[in-house]
Structure formats: C-alpha cells, structure tokens
Design a protein around this motif. Structure first.
Motif, short mmCIF file in Angstrom:
data_model
loop_
_atom_site.label_atom_id
_atom_site.label_comp_id
_atom_site.label_asym_id
_atom_site.label_seq_id
_atom_site.Cartn_x
_atom_site.Cartn_y
_atom_site.Cartn_z
N MET A 1 89.96 0.31 28.26
CA MET A 1 90.71 -0.54 27.36
C MET A 1 90.68 0.09 25.96
O MET A 1 89.65 0.49 25.48
N PHE A 2 91.82 0.18 25.34
CA PHE A 2 91.91 0.74 24.01
C PHE A 2 91.53 -0.30 22.96
O PHE A 2 91.59 -1.49 23.19
N TRP A 3 91.16 0.18 21.78
CA TRP A 3 90.67 -0.70 20.71
C TRP A 3 91.67 -1.79 20.36
O TRP A 3 91.30 -2.91 20.09
N PHE A 4 92.97 -1.46 20.36
CA PHE A 4 93.95 -2.46 19.94
C PHE A 4 94.07 -3.59 20.96
O PHE A 4 94.47 -4.69 20.62
N GLN A 5 93.69 -3.34 22.20
CA GLN A 5 93.74 -4.39 23.21
C GLN A 5 92.68 -5.46 22.95
O GLN A 5 92.84 -6.61 23.35
#
Length: 70
Positions: A1-5
């Motif tokens: 999961m990327f930080w913006f998620q």
C-alpha cells in the motif's frame, strides 16, 4: 500500500481529507479537500495565527508518529 492510500483511512483535523486517487506505473493523481497555498495567506497572518498553525502541524506529526508509524 502506498503512503497516499493511508490518507483514505486517516481522520484528523490537521490532515487533508482524501477524496479520490488514481495511480498507475506512470503517474499519480490525488484529489483532496480544497486548500489554499500557505504562501497566499502568510502575509495576512499575525503571530498568534502562525503559532497556532505550527501547533496544528506538530499535532498532525504526533498523530502520525503515534498512531500510524509509516
């Protein structure tokens, strides 16, 4: 999961609300609640407002550090 998620699930008054995002291997597009660049209002703020803003930033960082720990 990327930080913006993570923004989809974070709820804190000093953190932008995530509305929508799109990501592929070439680009990222993220839509948040409306904001104004700090530079556009900085000259109109008095010292107390600047201190309050910095306090909000510190509160958000403490929240991220204690609850999220990326």
């Amino acid at each position: 999961m990327f930080w913006f998620q993570y923004l989809k699930i974070l709820k804190h008054p000093a953190i932008l609300k995530h509305l929508w995002s799109y990501d592929n291997s070439e680009e990222l597009c993220m839509v948040t609640e409306p904001v104004r660049p700090l530079e556009s209002v900085m000259q109109t703020l008095d010292t107390v407002e600047i201190i309050a803003g910095l306090y909000n930033v510190v509160e958000a960082l403490v929240f991220l550090h204690e609850r999220v720990c990326f």
